[in-house]
Motif scaffolding. Sequence first.
Motif, PDB file in Angstrom:
ATOM      1  N   THR A 272      38.300  53.987  81.927  1.00 31.83           N
ATOM      2  CA  THR A 272      38.994  53.510  82.845  1.00 31.83           C
ATOM      3  C   THR A 272      40.042  54.339  83.666  1.00 31.83           C
ATOM      4  O   THR A 272      41.019  53.813  84.277  1.00 31.83           O
ATOM      5  CB  THR A 272      39.865  52.164  82.230  1.00 31.83           C
ATOM      6  N   GLY A 273      39.790  55.601  83.454  1.00 28.76           N
ATOM      7  CA  GLY A 273      40.940  56.487  83.982  1.00 28.76           C
ATOM      8  C   GLY A 273      42.267  56.683  83.661  1.00 28.76           C
ATOM      9  O   GLY A 273      42.967  57.272  84.525  1.00 28.76           O
ATOM     10  N   ILE A 274      42.754  55.933  82.794  1.00 31.49           N
ATOM     11  CA  ILE A 274      44.445  56.068  82.460  1.00 31.49           C
ATOM     12  C   ILE A 274      44.546  57.050  81.348  1.00 31.49           C
ATOM     13  O   ILE A 274      43.723  57.692  80.606  1.00 31.49           O
ATOM     14  CB  ILE A 274      44.730  54.593  81.871  1.00 31.49           C
ATOM     15  N   ASP A 275      45.771  57.280  81.318  1.00 41.45           N
ATOM     16  CA  ASP A 275      46.367  58.255  80.258  1.00 41.45           C
ATOM     17  C   ASP A 275      47.168  57.363  79.021  1.00 41.45           C
ATOM     18  O   ASP A 275      48.309  56.872  79.444  1.00 41.45           O
ATOM     19  CB  ASP A 275      47.570  59.060  80.996  1.00 41.45           C
ATOM     20  N   ILE A 276      46.623  57.246  78.047  1.00 44.83           N
ATOM     21  CA  ILE A 276      47.204  56.535  77.166  1.00 44.83           C
ATOM     22  C   ILE A 276      48.448  56.957  76.443  1.00 44.83           C
ATOM     23  O   ILE A 276      49.183  56.264  75.898  1.00 44.83           O
ATOM     24  CB  ILE A 276      46.058  56.424  75.667  1.00 44.83           C
ATOM     25  N   ARG A 277      48.908  58.153  76.792  1.00 40.51           N
ATOM     26  CA  ARG A 277      50.067  58.562  76.581  1.00 40.51           C
ATOM     27  C   ARG A 277      51.217  58.099  77.474  1.00 40.51           C
ATOM     28  O   ARG A 277      52.420  58.147  77.074  1.00 40.51           O
ATOM     29  CB  ARG A 277      50.345  60.226  76.847  1.00 40.51           C
ATOM     30  N   ASP A 278      50.749  57.345  78.483  1.00 40.95           N
ATOM     31  CA  ASP A 278      52.062  56.548  79.019  1.00 40.95           C
ATOM     32  C   ASP A 278      52.366  55.208  78.360  1.00 40.95           C
ATOM     33  O   ASP A 278      53.101  54.318  78.921  1.00 40.95           O
ATOM     34  CB  ASP A 278      51.594  55.928  80.455  1.00 40.95           C
ATOM     35  N   GLY A 279      51.548  54.809  77.380  1.00 42.98           N
ATOM     36  CA  GLY A 279      51.657  53.584  76.603  1.00 42.98           C
ATOM     37  C   GLY A 279      50.559  52.607  76.785  1.00 42.98           C
ATOM     38  O   GLY A 279      49.634  52.796  77.417  1.00 42.98           O
ATOM     39  N   THR A 280      50.753  51.406  76.200  1.00 39.16           N
ATOM     40  CA  THR A 280      49.595  50.394  76.370  1.00 39.16           C
ATOM     41  C   THR A 280      49.722  49.897  77.865  1.00 39.16           C
ATOM     42  O   THR A 280      50.639  49.647  78.721  1.00 39.16           O
ATOM     43  CB  THR A 280      49.781  49.234  75.419  1.00 39.16           C
ATOM     44  N   GLN A 281      48.262  49.772  78.440  1.00 38.07           N
ATOM     45  CA  GLN A 281      48.294  49.461  79.655  1.00 38.07           C
ATOM     46  C   GLN A 281      47.106  48.211  79.861  1.00 38.07           C
ATOM     47  O   GLN A 281      46.028  48.305  78.971  1.00 38.07           O
ATOM     48  CB  GLN A 281      47.739  50.746  80.648  1.00 38.07           C
ATOM     49  N   MET A 282      47.079  47.683  81.001  1.00 33.98           N
ATOM     50  CA  MET A 282      46.296  46.570  81.255  1.00 33.98           C
ATOM     51  C   MET A 282      44.791  46.947  81.190  1.00 33.98           C
ATOM     52  O   MET A 282      43.987  46.369  80.909  1.00 33.98           O
ATOM     53  CB  MET A 282      46.476  45.858  82.247  1.00 33.98           C
ATOM     54  N   GLU A 283      44.599  48.296  81.833  1.00 27.42           N
ATOM     55  CA  GLU A 283      43.307  48.876  82.022  1.00 27.42           C
ATOM     56  C   GLU A 283      42.677  49.300  80.577  1.00 27.42           C
ATOM     57  O   GLU A 283      41.612  49.425  80.807  1.00 27.42           O
ATOM     58  CB  GLU A 283      43.381  50.289  82.912  1.00 27.42           C
ATOM     59  N   CYS A 284      43.266  49.478  79.653  1.00 31.02           N
ATOM     60  CA  CYS A 284      42.919  50.064  78.399  1.00 31.02           C
ATOM     61  C   CYS A 284      42.029  48.987  77.764  1.00 31.02           C
ATOM     62  O   CYS A 284      42.533  47.948  77.448  1.00 31.02           O
ATOM     63  CB  CYS A 284      43.976  50.305  77.452  1.00 31.02           C
ATOM     64  N   VAL A 285      40.607  49.423  77.455  1.00 32.75           N
ATOM     65  CA  VAL A 285      39.820  48.483  76.881  1.00 32.75           C
ATOM     66  C   VAL A 285      39.672  48.816  75.605  1.00 32.75           C
ATOM     67  O   VAL A 285      38.626  48.181  74.748  1.00 32.75           O
ATOM     68  CB  VAL A 285      38.258  48.492  77.542  1.00 32.75           C
ATOM     69  N   GLN A 286      40.441  49.886  74.944  1.00 31.36           N
ATOM     70  CA  GLN A 286      40.403  50.011  73.569  1.00 31.36           C
ATOM     71  C   GLN A 286      39.232  50.467  73.143  1.00 31.36           C
ATOM     72  O   GLN A 286      38.673  49.997  71.971  1.00 31.36           O
ATOM     73  CB  GLN A 286      40.829  48.646  72.595  1.00 31.36           C
ATOM     74  N   CYS A 287      38.575  51.475  73.654  1.00 36.54           N
ATOM     75  CA  CYS A 287      37.252  51.827  73.641  1.00 36.54           C
ATOM     76  C   CYS A 287      37.467  53.188  72.340  1.00 36.54           C
ATOM     77  O   CYS A 287      36.095  53.455  72.052  1.00 36.54           O
ATOM     78  CB  CYS A 287      36.601  52.469  74.783  1.00 36.54           C
ATOM     79  N   THR A 288      38.405  53.231  72.285  1.00 36.72           N
ATOM     80  CA  THR A 288      38.550  54.579  71.118  1.00 36.72           C
ATOM     81  C   THR A 288      38.211  56.060  71.494  1.00 36.72           C
ATOM     82  O   THR A 288      38.353  56.990  70.910  1.00 36.72           O
ATOM     83  CB  THR A 288      37.972  54.219  69.860  1.00 36.72           C
ATOM     84  N   ALA A 289      37.639  56.131  72.886  1.00 37.43           N
ATOM     85  CA  ALA A 289      37.194  57.456  73.318  1.00 37.43           C
ATOM     86  C   ALA A 289      38.284  58.499  73.053  1.00 37.43           C
ATOM     87  O   ALA A 289      38.060  59.659  72.816  1.00 37.43           O
ATOM     88  CB  ALA A 289      36.503  57.335  74.510  1.00 37.43           C
ATOM     89  N   CYS A 290      39.409  57.975  73.463  1.00 40.42           N
ATOM     90  CA  CYS A 290      40.646  59.206  73.517  1.00 40.42           C
ATOM     91  C   CYS A 290      40.806  59.386  72.149  1.00 40.42           C
ATOM     92  O   CYS A 290      41.316  60.327  71.761  1.00 40.42           O
ATOM     93  CB  CYS A 290      41.862  58.386  74.318  1.00 40.42           C
ATOM     94  N   ILE A 291      40.623  58.403  71.276  1.00 42.36           N
ATOM     95  CA  ILE A 291      41.013  58.739  69.718  1.00 42.36           C
ATOM     96  C   ILE A 291      40.111  60.033  69.214  1.00 42.36           C
ATOM     97  O   ILE A 291      40.686  61.018  68.724  1.00 42.36           O
ATOM     98  CB  ILE A 291      40.728  57.512  68.758  1.00 42.36           C
ATOM     99  N   ASP A 292      38.936  59.788  69.528  1.00 39.11           N
ATOM    100  CA  ASP A 292      38.020  60.851  69.177  1.00 39.11           C
ATOM    101  C   ASP A 292      38.284  61.860  69.786  1.00 39.11           C
ATOM    102  O   ASP A 292      38.359  63.343  69.035  1.00 39.11           O
ATOM    103  CB  ASP A 292      36.472  60.430  69.427  1.00 39.11           C
ATOM    104  N   ALA A 293      38.407  62.138  71.111  1.00 38.01           N
ATOM    105  CA  ALA A 293      38.929  63.223  71.693  1.00 38.01           C
ATOM    106  C   ALA A 293      40.087  63.935  71.371  1.00 38.01           C
ATOM    107  O   ALA A 293      39.982  65.241  70.994  1.00 38.01           O
ATOM    108  CB  ALA A 293      39.072  63.034  73.326  1.00 38.01           C
TER     109      ALA A 293
END
Length: 488
Positions: free
Chosen positions: A297-318
Amino acid sequence: MPPPVEHPKPARPGTVKDVDWKDFRDHLSTADSEGRRQWLYPRKVQGPFYRGRTWLSWLLLAIMFAGPFVRINGNPLLLFNIVERKFIILGQIFWPQDMIMFAVALLIFVTSILVFTAAYGRLWCGWTCPQTVLMEMVFRKIEYLIEGDSHLQRALDKAPWTAAKIRKKVGKHVIFFGLSFIVANILLAYIIGTEQLFQIVTDSPVKHLEGLTAMILFTLVFYAIFARFREQACTFICPYGRLQSTLLDENSIVVAYDYKRGEKRGPWRRGQPLEQRQAEGHGDCIACRQCVTVCPTGIDIRDGTQMECVQCTACIDACDDVMQRIGRPRGLIRYASLNGIERGERLKVTPRLVGYTAILFALAVLLGVLIFTRSDVQTTLLRAQGALFQQMPNGHFSNLYTIRVVNKTSRAIPIQLKLENTKGELQVMGQDIVVPPQKQAETSVLIELDPAVMKPGTTPLVVGVYSQGRRLETLKTGFIGPRDDSAR
Ligand code: SF4
Ligand code: SF4
């Protein structure tokens, strides 16, 4: 939600280049300041969460595609025939008369969402939502296969049109359209059933114009979603993502960046000792942006929880992969609550969660009672329109009724009727009542009473509805007679 972290920021490659970084909450990550769509090229992701999601998605896809063909007692597993107002859940047929059960089931569904989201955030979106499963595990994988990883896709889009590019693009879209057609047919099978779908496919198109129109419409909608609309379905259309902000609190478990551990972020110079980096005030985030490049969804999770985050965990793996490579512990981005990150607290059972759970439990009990006491038939007994009472040659009085029996099962049900609260004759006009499966039967019934058991005016009657000796229902009605005792 964690407070936004203030930090200097480079432009986001491939996404928004002209939006002020600090305004991320006021802008969609997939649109520039003019509102133009910014196409996303999420990088391929690998890791334990992605592998888990892949296995789960195969299972869910198998269930989704097999669902319309599975039969329980001759009925499909699921059927939502809105046109004919016929619904089948786990082989059980539900009729419009069972709407109360639907209403309770709907309330349970909504309450479960509240409970689940309050406790676990958008776990549903990342792991089980059909949109995410189909997009990330089917369409996206095909795109990677044909066009390669994100950098190759970006390069292909920028490249001039050559025979190779046309081949790839046309091939991809033909496959996407074909898959959309299959998904549309599966959806249609859940609505009208496989038999009707088979007829639409095999019969002359002229005979099934409505079905064909629905098939084409569904196909076009799915194609548009998976080929073009993509993450915007989650951010623009799906109301659940928007509800998130009202459902989450500081104890909800979400995919979160541990800003206490990660900040102050900054590149890790080659060969720089950890102690020196820490002495400079740096945290574990090396500002590599791997978590951003994989985000669908093109967001930066480091900005905090955002409406666009679908909690797909891709950023955790990365990020875990990065942490492993630089020799730091995994989990800089992880499933955690704000309180978990700020104060190291575990998941707390809040009064809100207890309240939602109590409501959910009460609704589940109510639904259980409704299902348990649900009758196989639904019967109505009404006095025939315009018919008054009649006196028979033997002095008895008669009333004519119309009975309608709806058979909610998939077997034929023979029906017998019996007067329960008084002596009298009950006669079904014509043949015995046998209600075909999933159909209704209507016939006339003549009830005859001895004046000795009648009351002046209306005599209350109780009629038992039986099938093979088993009482299915009891009906109450009135028997009309003369008001005046001397007329009897
Ligand atoms: S992947 Fe991890 S280290 Fe890299 S930018 Fe994201 S949070 Fe920081
Ligand atoms: S921020 Fe992470 S969990 Fe949320 S959508 Fe992006 S990659 Fe997925």
